[in-house]
Design an enzyme around this catalytic site. Structure first.
Site, PDB file in Angstrom:
ATOM      1  N   ARG A  61     -19.268 -12.671 -10.709  1.00  0.00           N
ATOM      2  CA  ARG A  61     -17.817 -12.902 -10.881  1.00  0.00           C
ATOM      3  C   ARG A  61     -17.296 -12.204 -12.141  1.00  0.00           C
ATOM      4  O   ARG A  61     -16.143 -11.795 -12.213  1.00  0.00           O
ATOM      5  CB  ARG A  61     -17.502 -14.414 -10.917  1.00  0.00           C
ATOM      6  N   TYR A 114       7.282  -6.447  -2.611  1.00  0.00           N
ATOM      7  CA  TYR A 114       6.402  -7.007  -1.585  1.00  0.00           C
ATOM      8  C   TYR A 114       6.663  -8.521  -1.490  1.00  0.00           C
ATOM      9  O   TYR A 114       6.664  -9.208  -2.514  1.00  0.00           O
ATOM     10  CB  TYR A 114       4.942  -6.716  -1.955  1.00  0.00           C
ATOM     11  N   ASP A 186       3.640  -1.788  -9.462  1.00  0.00           N
ATOM     12  CA  ASP A 186       2.846  -1.847  -8.237  1.00  0.00           C
ATOM     13  C   ASP A 186       2.918  -0.447  -7.619  1.00  0.00           C
ATOM     14  O   ASP A 186       3.952  -0.035  -7.105  1.00  0.00           O
ATOM     15  CB  ASP A 186       3.421  -2.915  -7.295  1.00  0.00           C
ATOM     16  N   LYS A 211      -4.416  -0.781   1.310  1.00  0.00           N
ATOM     17  CA  LYS A 211      -3.566   0.270   1.847  1.00  0.00           C
ATOM     18  C   LYS A 211      -4.227   1.641   1.627  1.00  0.00           C
ATOM     19  O   LYS A 211      -5.313   1.867   2.129  1.00  0.00           O
ATOM     20  CB  LYS A 211      -2.176   0.171   1.213  1.00  0.00           C
TER      21      LYS A 211
END
Ligand SMILES: *Cc1c(COP(=O)(O)O)cnc(C)c1O
Length: 396
Positions: A61, A114, A186, A211
């Protein structure tokens, strides 16, 4: 001799970034370190790693060699200091919010951002006393008027989705910094191939890897890249603790997908440019929005801050929603699905799909009209895509 990618072009960087991390066997492919934890050499070694006196892996992690290879590669593409890979694009967005916003803080964001990036602020962060103003960030005066003494973050998406409106990144950085706020961009729609916000003054850039970067419609992921060590040190512990990190197998897949990023982006853009021109000249089309067209109100800004115009087009068919549905239901190459940035063309209707949760008056005010169709263009033969559209349009 080791390869120095810092002075190499973008295609060489995409091809070679992060290669050969395996010093034991010299494998050319990047190994998948499918482990949750790492063994210390002895008690002192473990203590040195935890104390930060020595670099090394402790627990997946917090860090993993496969994930780290991907992070270094994408950082090189965005010209940043450091990168942090996350489980999804939204894990990147919400971790950045968590790092910079708290009770009493205010943020300014792009109105047509978004959907979830806005929803998580208005529905969730608001419960912890975070204020927000989502405005048309193509209007610099409106951004200036929206900044408050407690504004900690300016968060923009350019081009915004699905209005294809741009925000001037350099000017936004100036406004944010005058107010002591960070500028977060973004950059999902452009990918690091076509736009590098950190070079234009942004402090943090993020991507939904789902994407363009992965590009194969088979993985969900995200990444955050910072301009400085200071911002990296602010963000890294937040993500480690919140836990939305990327796993090693996911990292290996996105690194594999990323190798063809520049080829896919170039081909998608060539196709998009031709289709935008074709649609604009078509008698059954009301309007087309694509930054590469001279008719785009911010075409000059696009040429200035982008290295290409991308492969996202919005358009409206004459005859409103019904005519639009005829197109969606009769094209055979683009698949009717949300998402974008994959090798294949996808088409969708934002008013009834991705942006259906925005109140109608706000949605229309933000430029997302009832008849707007969003078209994410893939790497097919453009002649085939055009013939397919022509046939669907002829049925109206
Ligand atoms: C898809 C997308 C996101 C969210 O990413 P996920 O990987 O779906 O969590 C954020 N921003 C933009 C611009 C996107 O297109």
């Amino acid at each position: 001799m080791s390869l120095n990618l810092k002075n190499k072009g973008i295609n060489t960087r995409v091809t070679h970034a992060g290669e050969n991390p395996d010093t034991v066997h010299g494998s050319v492919g990047v190994p998948i370190y499918q482990t949750s934890t790492f063994k210390f050499q002895d008690a002192d070694h473990g203590a040195r790693l935890f104390g930060g006196e020595e670099k090394g892996y402790i627990y997946t992690r917090i860090g993993n060699p496969t994930t780290n290879t991907f992070e270094e590669a994408v950082t090189l593409l965005e010209h940043g200091y450091g990168g942090i890979a996350t489980a999804s694009g939204m894990a990147a967005v919400s971790s950045v919010y968590m790092a910079y916003l708290g009770a009493g803080a205010h943020m300014v964001g792009t109105d047509a951002v978004y959907g979830s990036s806005r929803m998580v602020i208005e529905n969730e962060f608001s419960r912890f006393g975070v204020e927000s103003s989502f405005v048309d960030t193509s209007d610099l005066d409106l951004i200036r008027r929206s900044m408050k003494p407690n504004t900690k973050m300016l968060y923009i998406e350019t081009p915004a989705n699905p209005t294809i409106k741009l925000a001037d990144i350099e000017a936004c950085a100036e406004i944010a910094h005058e107010h002591g706020a960070v500028l977060v961009v973004d950059n999902t729609f452009m990918s690091p191939i076509l736009q590098n916000p950190l070079d234009l003054g942004a402090d943090v850039v993020l991507h939904s890897i789902t994407k363009y970067i992965n590009g194969h419609t088979d993985v969900v992921g995200g990444v955050i890249i910072t301009k400085t060590e200071e911002e990296y040190s602010r963000l890294k512990p937040v993500i480690n603790a919140l836990g939305g990190t990327m796993d090693p197998h996911q990292s290996w897949l996105v690194l594999r997908g990323m190798r063809t990023l520049s080829l896919r982006v170039q081909r998608g853009e060539e196709n998009a440019h031709k289709l935008a021109e074709y649609l604009e000249a078509h008698p059954k089309i009301e309007w087309v929005r694509y930054p590469g067209l001279k008719s785009h109100p911010q075409h000059d800004l696009a040429k200035r801050q982008m290295k290409g115009f991308g492969s996202m087009i919005s358009f409206e068919v004459k005859g409103g929603v019904e005519a639009g549905k005829t197109v969606l239901n009769n094209v055979t190459i683009p698949q009717l699905a949300v998402s974008l940035g994959g090798y294949e063309s996808l088409i969708q209707h934002p008013a009834s799909m991705t942006h259906a949760n925005i109140p109608e008056d706000e949605r229309v005010a933000a430029g997302i009209t009832d008849g707007l169709i969003r078209f994410a263009i893939g790497t097919e033969d453009v002649e085939d895509l055009q013939a397919d559209l022509e046939k669907a349009l002829s049925l109206i």
